[in-house]
Design a protein around this motif. Structure first.
Motif, PDB file in Angstrom:
ATOM      1  N   ASP A  78     -11.045  -9.423 -11.614  1.00  0.00           N
ATOM      2  CA  ASP A  78     -11.822  -8.781 -10.556  1.00  0.00           C
ATOM      3  C   ASP A  78     -10.904  -7.991  -9.624  1.00  0.00           C
ATOM      4  N   TRP A  79      -9.953  -7.264 -10.214  1.00  0.00           N
ATOM      5  CA  TRP A  79      -9.058  -6.405  -9.456  1.00  0.00           C
ATOM      6  C   TRP A  79      -9.546  -4.960  -9.551  1.00  0.00           C
ATOM      7  N   HIS A  80      -8.995  -4.124  -8.684  1.00  0.00           N
ATOM      8  CA  HIS A  80      -9.292  -2.692  -8.739  1.00  0.00           C
ATOM      9  C   HIS A  80      -7.973  -1.932  -8.659  1.00  0.00           C
ATOM     10  N   ALA A  81      -7.831  -0.915  -9.476  1.00  0.00           N
ATOM     11  CA  ALA A  81      -6.574  -0.176  -9.578  1.00  0.00           C
ATOM     12  C   ALA A  81      -6.706   1.225  -8.997  1.00  0.00           C
ATOM     13  N   LYS A  82      -5.719   1.610  -8.197  1.00  0.00           N
ATOM     14  CA  LYS A  82      -5.579   2.985  -7.754  1.00  0.00           C
ATOM     15  C   LYS A  82      -4.482   3.630  -8.595  1.00  0.00           C
ATOM     16  N   VAL A  83      -4.810   4.730  -9.260  1.00  0.00           N
ATOM     17  CA  VAL A  83      -3.867   5.294 -10.218  1.00  0.00           C
ATOM     18  C   VAL A  83      -3.732   6.798 -10.030  1.00  0.00           C
ATOM     19  N   MET A  84      -2.601   7.299 -10.508  1.00  0.00           N
ATOM     20  CA  MET A  84      -2.400   8.724 -10.730  1.00  0.00           C
ATOM     21  C   MET A  84      -2.045   8.891 -12.202  1.00  0.00           C
ATOM     22  N   VAL A  85      -2.419  10.016 -12.771  1.00  0.00           N
ATOM     23  CA  VAL A  85      -2.111  10.295 -14.172  1.00  0.00           C
ATOM     24  C   VAL A  85      -0.883  11.195 -14.226  1.00  0.00           C
ATOM     25  N   ARG A  86       0.145  10.718 -14.913  1.00  0.00           N
ATOM     26  CA  ARG A  86       1.365  11.525 -15.046  1.00  0.00           C
ATOM     27  C   ARG A  86       1.187  12.543 -16.163  1.00  0.00           C
ATOM     28  N   VAL A  87       1.451  13.800 -15.838  1.00  0.00           N
ATOM     29  CA  VAL A  87       1.283  14.871 -16.817  1.00  0.00           C
ATOM     30  C   VAL A  87       2.625  15.521 -17.101  1.00  0.00           C
ATOM     31  N   THR A  88       2.727  16.138 -18.265  1.00  0.00           N
ATOM     32  CA  THR A  88       3.914  16.911 -18.621  1.00  0.00           C
ATOM     33  C   THR A  88       3.522  18.384 -18.609  1.00  0.00           C
ATOM     34  N   PRO A  89       3.945  19.110 -17.591  1.00  0.00           N
ATOM     35  CA  PRO A  89       3.514  20.502 -17.455  1.00  0.00           C
ATOM     36  C   PRO A  89       4.253  21.493 -18.343  1.00  0.00           C
ATOM     37  N   ILE A 104       1.304   4.853 -11.577  1.00  0.00           N
ATOM     38  CA  ILE A 104       1.381   6.133 -12.275  1.00  0.00           C
ATOM     39  C   ILE A 104       1.139   5.865 -13.761  1.00  0.00           C
ATOM     40  N   VAL A 105      -0.059   6.167 -14.232  1.00  0.00           N
ATOM     41  CA  VAL A 105      -0.444   5.864 -15.606  1.00  0.00           C
ATOM     42  C   VAL A 105       0.255   6.828 -16.558  1.00  0.00           C
ATOM     43  N   ASP A 106       0.842   6.269 -17.612  1.00  0.00           N
ATOM     44  CA  ASP A 106       1.697   7.057 -18.493  1.00  0.00           C
ATOM     45  C   ASP A 106       1.204   7.109 -19.930  1.00  0.00           C
ATOM     46  N   SER A 107       0.172   6.310 -20.282  1.00  0.00           N
ATOM     47  CA  SER A 107      -0.338   6.316 -21.653  1.00  0.00           C
ATOM     48  C   SER A 107      -1.715   5.688 -21.685  1.00  0.00           C
ATOM     49  N   LEU A 108      -2.453   5.936 -22.766  1.00  0.00           N
ATOM     50  CA  LEU A 108      -3.767   5.313 -22.935  1.00  0.00           C
ATOM     51  C   LEU A 108      -3.625   3.818 -23.186  1.00  0.00           C
ATOM     52  N   ASP A 109      -2.539   3.411 -23.839  1.00  0.00           N
ATOM     53  CA  ASP A 109      -2.302   1.979 -24.038  1.00  0.00           C
ATOM     54  C   ASP A 109      -2.149   1.277 -22.692  1.00  0.00           C
ATOM     55  N   GLU A 110      -1.406   1.901 -21.782  1.00  0.00           N
ATOM     56  CA  GLU A 110      -1.251   1.324 -20.450  1.00  0.00           C
ATOM     57  C   GLU A 110      -2.588   1.265 -19.728  1.00  0.00           C
ATOM     58  N   LEU A 111      -3.386   2.299 -19.897  1.00  0.00           N
ATOM     59  CA  LEU A 111      -4.705   2.322 -19.267  1.00  0.00           C
ATOM     60  C   LEU A 111      -5.562   1.167 -19.771  1.00  0.00           C
ATOM     61  N   ASP A 112      -5.480   0.873 -21.080  1.00  0.00           N
ATOM     62  CA  ASP A 112      -6.208  -0.280 -21.635  1.00  0.00           C
ATOM     63  C   ASP A 112      -5.752  -1.572 -20.969  1.00  0.00           C
ATOM     64  N   ARG A 113      -4.440  -1.709 -20.755  1.00  0.00           N
ATOM     65  CA  ARG A 113      -3.921  -2.923 -20.132  1.00  0.00           C
ATOM     66  C   ARG A 113      -4.421  -3.061 -18.690  1.00  0.00           C
ATOM     67  N   ILE A 114      -4.425  -1.964 -17.968  1.00  0.00           N
ATOM     68  CA  ILE A 114      -4.888  -1.994 -16.578  1.00  0.00           C
ATOM     69  C   ILE A 114      -6.359  -2.391 -16.509  1.00  0.00           C
ATOM     70  N   ALA A 137       0.822  -1.216   0.000  1.00  0.00           N
ATOM     71  CA  ALA A 137       0.000   0.000   0.000  1.00  0.00           C
ATOM     72  C   ALA A 137       0.854   1.263   0.000  1.00  0.00           C
ATOM     73  N   ARG A 138       2.147   1.139   0.358  1.00  0.00           N
ATOM     74  CA  ARG A 138       3.053   2.287   0.370  1.00  0.00           C
ATOM     75  C   ARG A 138       4.030   2.256  -0.801  1.00  0.00           C
ATOM     76  N   ILE A 139       3.696   1.486  -1.831  1.00  0.00           N
ATOM     77  CA  ILE A 139       4.521   1.403  -3.035  1.00  0.00           C
ATOM     78  C   ILE A 139       3.788   2.082  -4.185  1.00  0.00           C
ATOM     79  N   GLY A 140       4.517   2.885  -4.944  1.00  0.00           N
ATOM     80  CA  GLY A 140       4.020   3.432  -6.198  1.00  0.00           C
ATOM     81  C   GLY A 140       4.832   2.873  -7.341  1.00  0.00           C
ATOM     82  N   MET A 141       4.205   2.757  -8.518  1.00  0.00           N
ATOM     83  CA  MET A 141       4.919   2.179  -9.661  1.00  0.00           C
ATOM     84  C   MET A 141       4.883   3.114 -10.855  1.00  0.00           C
ATOM     85  N   HIS A 142       6.086   3.474 -11.312  1.00  0.00           N
ATOM     86  CA  HIS A 142       6.267   4.302 -12.494  1.00  0.00           C
ATOM     87  C   HIS A 142       6.608   3.429 -13.712  1.00  0.00           C
TER      88      HIS A 142
END
Length: 467
Positions: free
Chosen positions: A176-187, A158-168, A132-137
């Motif tokens: 029957d899994w559930h994903a907690k995600v953040m969207v990585r943005v380029t500011p 940390i979601v990095d693309s729409l292709d990755e989102l499709d995989r998740i 629960a205290r691990i994040g994945m880039h």
């Protein structure tokens, strides 16, 4: 004083072989405290020691080349960031350097952990680190990596693309899994660092662009997918960054995006990660900020932007990167050859060849990164000479320290110590020229602990299954 590494050509201008910032030291035996771990010093007889261990004794026991890692220094820096950013979540960057022991230290000091590969995730989980205290880039996470992360229940991907989102989504639907995600943005922030480690400008492989609406599209899609909980936005502007100027622009743009998302969906996202990549001192030209200075500036920036957009300040997290482990480590090498070379215009450069090189520190060849070095097995009263510390590999660019003043009596058999080698040295090491990688030995209060043993020729041959 500059706030970025020199990124010039391999060979300096022969009329002035050393960079302008490099000054001849008044005392070549003195150790600049800004470059070394908190316990590193010279003993009465001139030998460099760290964690109460003399480098000569370490080499006698573990061989050369060798990495030493100061446990007290590591824990002190981890606590400094934890305390300075109290109320925020501080993620240790596994990509800088990670072993099971390191994961345990990170856990014990109350930090979270960021990983970006199957190997890093496996190391963390095998060490018993709370998922629960691990994040994945990662910009191209495989199905297998995502499946391992989701099954383990890690705290955020940390979601990095729409292709990755499709995989998740596909994995969640099938299992029957559930994903907690953040969207990585380029500011769109151009960090003052080397091109290869600046990660928030538009023309690069990471994240979703804010300016062309890619980020909002990804966020809305995550928000409305029943298999996903969108935690917030992740921003990372680069590495080896010395001040918070770039973060002010990144915070302004990410907070605006959070406000726009609230307007579009009626939901305020709870979290914002501003990244980090805080710099360290590799040479005396570098002037990194302290954890307290960084925290004070970032708190002020976030508070100001939240007020400006009329939104509640989100839960914040940062990733200090090399700033925790980098200064804790040093690399030890044995000198094998000392070769003066005459240059045009009457100048001279002395090439000091050691038993390591680009296989155990690729950064000088990859980024033109600058390092320092000192004679470590003895003190010297000799005059200093301008040297280039080079490795043993069959490459002209196999340089470890581009320019450094060393005592003129440096000779084969001497030991050289290179500070700030805790991050991205062993972690980026290779077997170039079929060279086994050095060990990493932790030192603390006169005791040693092998974190990674030395590779052997037998290890290399075991991978060669041909005939």
């Amino acid at each position: 004083m500059t706030h970025m590494h020199v990124a010039g050509a391999i060979h300096a201008d022969v009329s002035s072989p050393g960079p302008q910032w490099l000054e001849r030291p008044a005392d070549p035996n003195e150790l600049d405290a800004a470059l070394w771990s908190v316990t590193t010093k010279r003993t009465a007889d001139g030998v460099v020691s760290s964690g109460g261990i003399r480098v000569t004794d370490a080499v006698e026991q573990f061989g050369s080349p060798l990495y030493l890692l100061d446990e007290q220094d590591f824990r002190t820096r981890a606590r400094d960031f934890r305390d300075a950013f109290a109320g925020w979540t501080v993620y240790y960057a596994g990509k800088a350097f990670l072993t099971r022991t390191i994961a345990r230290w990170v856990d014990e000091e109350g930090l979270s952990l960021d990983v970006c590969s199957a190997g890093e995730l496996a190391t963390a989980l095998d060490a018993g680190f709370d998922p629960a205290r691990i994040g994945m880039h990662g910009n191209n996470k495989s199905l297998g990596e995502l499946a391992t992360a989701l099954e383990a229940g890690i705290g955020r991907i940390i979601v990095d693309s729409l292709d990755e989102l499709d995989r998740i989504v596909g994995l969640c639907e099938a299992n029957d899994w559930h994903a907690k995600v953040m969207v990585r943005v380029t500011p769109g922030v151009e960090a003052h660092t080397h091109e290869y480690i600046a990660t928030a400008h538009e023309d690069q492989k990471f994240g979703f662009s804010i300016t062309n609406n890619q980020a909002m599209v990804a966020m809305v899609r995550c928000h409305y997918d029943p298999h996903i909980t969108l935690l917030g936005i992740h921003s990372h502007i680069g590495s080896q960054i010395f001040d918070t100027g770039g973060f002010e622009v990144a915070a302004k743009r990410t907070m605006k995006l959070l406000s726009q998302f609230t307007d579009a969906t009626g939901t305020q996202l709870p979290e914002l990660d501003l990244g980090g990549g805080f710099g360290i001192a590799y040479t005396n030209q570098d002037s990194p900020s302290t954890a307290d200075e960084l925290a004070a500036n970032l708190r002020e920036i976030v508070e100001h932007e939240a007020h400006g957009y009329g939104i509640t300040e989100p839960k914040l997290s940062i990733e200090p990167g090399r700033a925790i482990v980098g200064p804790s480590g040093m690399a030890i090498y044995t000198v094998g050859t000392v070769k003066p070379v005459d240059l045009e215009g009457g100048a001279q450069r002395v090439y000091v060849s050691v038993d390591g090189g680009m296989s155990d520190n690729i950064r000088p060849a990859l980024y033109a990164a600058e390092y320092s070095a000192t004679l470590a097995n003895r003190a010297s009263q000799a005059d200093t000479m301008l040297c280039r510390v080079v490795g043993k590999h069959c490459e002209g660019g196999d340089i470890l320290v581009h320019d450094v003043f060393l005592p003129a009596d440096v000779h084969p058999g001497d030991l050289l110590a290179v500070p700030a080698a805790g991050a991205y040295s062993r972690e980026m090491a290779s077997n170039y020229n079929h060279t086994p990688r050095p060990p990493v030995v932790a030192v603390n209060d006169g005791a040693t602990q092998v974190l990674l043993r030395r590779e052997t020729l037998e290890d290399l041959m075991a991978l060669d299954v041909g005939k």
